[in-house]
Design an enzyme around this catalytic site. Structure first.
Site, PDB file in Angstrom:
ATOM      1  N   LYS A  35      48.825 -31.898-117.845  1.00 31.64           N
ATOM      2  CA  LYS A  35      48.283 -30.717-117.148  1.00 31.64           C
ATOM      3  C   LYS A  35      47.417 -29.873-118.092  1.00 31.64           C
ATOM      4  CE  LYS A  35      52.393 -29.352-115.778  1.00 31.64           C
ATOM      5  NZ  LYS A  35      53.199 -30.536-116.197  1.00 31.64           N
ATOM      6  N   THR A  36      47.905 -29.630-119.294  1.00 30.64           N
ATOM      7  CA  THR A  36      47.119 -28.863-120.256  1.00 30.64           C
ATOM      8  C   THR A  36      45.844 -29.605-120.626  1.00 30.64           C
ATOM      9  OG1 THR A  36      49.125 -27.854-121.155  1.00 30.64           O
ATOM     10  CG2 THR A  36      47.159 -27.782-122.533  1.00 30.64           C
TER      11      THR A  36
ATOM     12  N   ASP B 201      49.661 -21.566-118.238  1.00 32.38           N
ATOM     13  CA  ASP B 201      50.734 -22.563-118.216  1.00 32.38           C
ATOM     14  C   ASP B 201      52.007 -21.922-117.667  1.00 32.38           C
ATOM     15  OD1 ASP B 201      51.909 -24.998-118.546  1.00 32.38           O
ATOM     16  OD2 ASP B 201      52.165 -24.830-120.721  1.00 32.38           O
TER      17      ASP B 201
ATOM     18  N   THR C  93      55.641 -26.713-113.548  1.00 29.04           N
ATOM     19  CA  THR C  93      56.579 -27.819-113.403  1.00 29.04           C
ATOM     20  C   THR C  93      57.466 -27.618-112.176  1.00 29.04           C
ATOM     21  OG1 THR C  93      58.123 -26.664-114.878  1.00 29.04           O
ATOM     22  CG2 THR C  93      56.642 -28.285-115.877  1.00 29.04           C
TER      23      THR C  93
ATOM     24  N   ARG D  32      53.226 -37.838-123.280  1.00 33.11           N
ATOM     25  CA  ARG D  32      53.606 -37.038-124.448  1.00 33.11           C
ATOM     26  C   ARG D  32      54.723 -37.723-125.229  1.00 33.11           C
ATOM     27  NH1 ARG D  32      55.396 -31.240-122.924  1.00 33.11           N
ATOM     28  NH2 ARG D  32      53.142 -31.019-122.582  1.00 33.11           N
TER      29      ARG D  32
END
Length: 353
Positions: A84-85, A129, A178, A237
């Protein structure tokens, strides 16, 4: 001149032991952040996986460029670690604008948000975020900012308070969450595009690892990367983190090449098993099976039995265990499935299923 060596933790021979340890940790943290940054794709063409979201987002950005205007506000939802980032940064790169980064927990007052919004430049991207963790007052201010590109600054208190409207430049808000269900409907409705990111397939993770290995100049064989991908819980990640740890093992205890044998040996050291379960996952599952005969057992009791916070068990371990069919949630508590028992090499009690 004042002797400052005591204040900054240095002795005559250089940093003290405590200071050296702090500097080492800081340096390691900087290296990790630098590695993460180096692995981030810069454009949509480099972004691996999420083909549906990537295609939809490409249309949004290309249409905005053709109109010469800032793109609609974008909401990206999905589990942690899926990109997402990275996508927020790609959006800014694709429209050739700078990006301002903040987070929901950092915006606890309407004034915090007003200060950020009033400093934005024309066309800039604002990335928030964990946007679902903003305060209610800030959310209400954000409604107007997203729709009318203005904020009302309140001057004074009580009956004499005055609202001064402040015009904002056109900007694009990119929100990441999230837990999209925690976002109020009025806020969700103001996003022009909503994309949900799903867990990656092993093949997509393999592509991520091949790219990352090239960026980090790691000598890696395909079977070794395949082994890492299969244990990465569908999350890029985690895949990139395990790749760096396997690289460490290969450099220290191997010949520098990531082979299947090196990957398996390294992941054994780091307590990541064939399904991707780590120490916490196995501790939760093992306690559920051996101490509570498979359940049902309440979350707080289960958390105490593994010496963890209930929130950690619920948000870190449980989602993966449930997704893999090793644990279920019931109204009476958590219950280990037959697959969970078998994964630990245990035999469930008679009549359990």
């Amino acid at each position: 001149m004042t002797d400052r060596s005591y204040e900054i933790g240095f002795d005559d021979d250089g940093p003290t032991g405590a200071e050296q340890e702090r500097l080492t940790r800081a340096g390691a943290g900087e290296q990790e952040r630098a590695a993460e940054s180096a692995l981030r794709p810069r454009g949509l063409q480099e972004f691996v996986g999420q083909p549906q979201v990537r295609d939809q987002l490409s249309l949004v950005l290309e249409a905005a460029r053709a109109r010469g205007r800032a793109p609609d506000h974008v909401l990206l939802s999905g589990p942690p670690g899926l990109g997402k980032t990275t996508l927020a940064m790609i959006i800014a790169h694709e429209i050739e604008q700078s990006i301002r980064v903040t987070s929901g927990p950092a915006i606890q007052h309407a004034g915090d948000l007003a200060a950020i919004l009033s400093s934005l430049e024309e066309g800039e991207v604002l990335f928030v975020d964990e946007i679902h963790r903003m305060s209610r007052a800030a959310e209400e201010m954000l409604y107007v900012a997203m729709e009318d590109y203005r904020v009302d600054v309140i001057v004074g208190k009580g009956p004499g308070a005055t609202a001064i409207p402040l015009e904002l430049p056109f900007f694009t808000l990119v929100g990441a969450t999230t837990r999209s269900g925690l976002l109020p409907a009025p806020l969700r409705d103001r996003f022009g595009f909503t994309g949900h990111l799903d867990f990656y397939s092993t093949d997509d993770l393999l592509r991520v690892l091949v790219r990352s290995a090239g960026k980090l100049d790691i000598d890696a064989a395909s079977p070794g990367l395949q082994e890492i991908a299969s244990r990465s819980r569908g999350t890029p990640r985690i895949a990139n983190r395990l790749l760096r740890r396997v690289r460490d093992w290969a450099q220290v205890r191997g010949d520098g090449t990531i082979t299947m044998e090196a990957a398996r040996s390294a992941l054994l050291v780091y307590e990541v098993d064939e399904m991707g379960l780590d120490r916490l996952d196995r501790s939760v599952l093992h306690a559920l099976c051996t101490r509570f005969r498979g359940g049902p057992v309440g979350l707080s009791t289960l958390a105490v039995s593994v010496a963890e916070e209930a929130e950690t068990v619920e948000e870190v371990a449980e989602p993966f265990l449930v997704r893999e069919g090793l644990l279920t949630r019931t109204p009476r508590g958590r219950v280990a499935t037959e697959a969970g028992w078998r994964h630990l090499g245990l035999t469930p009690p008679d009549g359990a299923f």
